[in-house]
Design an enzyme around this catalytic site. Structure first.
Site, PDB file in Angstrom:
ATOM      1  N   LYS A 196      -6.980 -10.295  -8.884  1.00 11.76           N
ATOM      2  CA  LYS A 196      -8.080 -10.300  -7.939  1.00 11.76           C
ATOM      3  C   LYS A 196      -9.060  -9.157  -8.231  1.00 11.76           C
ATOM      4  CE  LYS A 196      -8.708  -9.881  -2.960  1.00 11.76           C
ATOM      5  NZ  LYS A 196      -8.127  -9.939  -1.632  1.00 11.76           N
ATOM      6  N   LYS A 199       0.825  -1.211   0.000  1.00  7.11           N
ATOM      7  CA  LYS A 199       0.000   0.000   0.000  1.00  7.11           C
ATOM      8  C   LYS A 199       0.855   1.255   0.000  1.00  7.11           C
ATOM      9  CE  LYS A 199      -4.142  -1.767   2.345  1.00  7.11           C
ATOM     10  NZ  LYS A 199      -5.032  -1.583   3.496  1.00  7.11           N
ATOM     11  N   LYS A 251     -11.263  -3.189  -5.432  1.00  7.10           N
ATOM     12  CA  LYS A 251     -11.668  -1.803  -5.585  1.00  7.10           C
ATOM     13  C   LYS A 251     -10.496  -0.937  -6.018  1.00  7.10           C
ATOM     14  CE  LYS A 251     -12.467   2.359  -3.657  1.00  7.10           C
ATOM     15  NZ  LYS A 251     -11.473   3.177  -3.016  1.00  7.10           N
TER      16      LYS A 251
END
Ligand code: TRP
Length: 334
Positions: free
Chosen positions: A197, A114, A200
């Site tokens: 995957k 991230k 979002k």
């Protein structure tokens, strides 16, 4: 005997849950409320670990809670609440921060992923300690099991390590939780890029099926999903990832085993198959969308349900924190 306890959390970072969230988390949570003492939490504290807009966060927290209730979580059978309504999450997180080594926190792979997106030095300290807040969420409720996706395994290990460390240093306080991971959770992929995957943050809008989107849009997206060369509807991860993903989706939504679906569509090509997948998605999502809209139209009622959840969660959290404060050596307030 008391039912084993589960706790899980979901971030309010989108305007709708998507199919991966639904199959991977929400639907599983609904089943678990029948056999567990279940606590489910909209983790708004986690949502501010990356830059956010306050009005958007408020809206998305309500949308997330409404979808959970609409999907079948029943406030009479489980506890649905918003993390920030129970201040003990942040309080325990602080204590656990002080028990976590820098190196230990630095090994969390999700932080590395991230933070790489924003540039490591732009990432907040909150993002760095995200897994420690998650550990606090879990340990606060003495959860026996934590239903999560496989990508959360490392956070669960950290949770167990921190719980155990506290117990050794300060006396038995926390239940050490087991992850509860479902296989299919790992497997719902992007409709446009069936090797990635469904997510979002990384999927394109065309690759994602949102719970709250219009039936027409859902149908279009399924019909335009990338399929593979050939015409046979067969599950084959290596050679037919697109078709395999659609088979998994239909199987998960209708309860029909994949071999049975393969037999049903033998010799029919992709068209009929995709139409049926689209219908299965619309049928699963439409009632949830309608109930969510109803709940959002009556904000006072939704907020009342969340206050009930916060009350029940708060009672447990305050109990655990009272023990923690005492064990750690904080002075009692007269
Ligand atoms: N990190 C989890 C996720 O991204 C969300 C989460 C926060 C969570 N707190 C939790 C999951 C506690 C389980 C238990 O999916």
């Amino acid at each position: 005997m008391a039912r084993p306890r589960v706790l899980s959390g979901i971030q309010p970072t989108a305007d709708s849950f998507h199919l991966g969230n639904y199959l991977g988390a929400v639907r599983q949570w609904v089943t678990m409320q029948e056999t567990y003492d279940a606590f489910y939490c909209v983790v708004d504290l986690h949502a501010i670990t990356v830059p956010h807009d306050p009005a958007e966060l408020r809206r998305r927290s309500r949308v997330a809670a409404a979808q959970l209730l609409a999907a079948g979580l029943d406030p009479e059978r489980c506890t649905v609440f918003v993390q920030s309504h129970v201040p003990e999450h942040a309080e325990l997180a602080w204590v656990l921060n002080c028990l976590t080594g820098m190196g230990e926190a630095g090994r969390m792979t999700q932080f590395k992923d991230k933070s790489a997106k924003q540039g490591e030095s732009a990432a907040s300290v909150g993002l760095f300690t995200y897994p420690i807040l998650q550990a606090a969420d879990i340990l606060l409720y003495q959860a026996d099991r934590v239903p999560v996706g496989a990508d959360q395994k490392q956070h669960l290990e950290l949770t167990r390590d921190l719980g155990q460390r506290f117990n050794h240093r300060f006396g038995e306080t926390f239940t050490l939780p087991q992850p509860h991971i479902l296989k299919e959770v790992e497997k719902i992929t992007d409709l446009q890029d069936p090797t990635a995957k469904m997510s979002k943050s990384s999927s394109s809008p065309q690759g994602i099926l949102d719970v709250l989107e219009a039936p027409g849009t859902l149908r279009k997206k399924v019909m335009r999903a990338v399929t593979d060369t050939g015409t046979d509807v067969l599950a084959d991860d290596d050679n037919k990832p697109g078709v395999t993903n659609l088979l998994r989706i239909q199987s998960a939504l209708t309860g029909t085993p994949i071999p049975e679906l393969e037999a049903r569509y033998a010799g029919q090509g992709y068209g009929t198959f995709k139409k049926d997948v689209a219908e299965a998605v619309v049928e699963a999502f439409s009632p949830i969308r309608e109930r969510t809209e109803k709940l959002l139209a009556n904000e006072a009622e939704l907020d009342r349900l969340l206050a009930i959840g916060a009350e029940r969660a708060g009672a447990v959290a305050r109990g655990t924190m009272a023990t923690v404060r005492d064990r750690i050596g904080f002075l009692p307030r007269a």
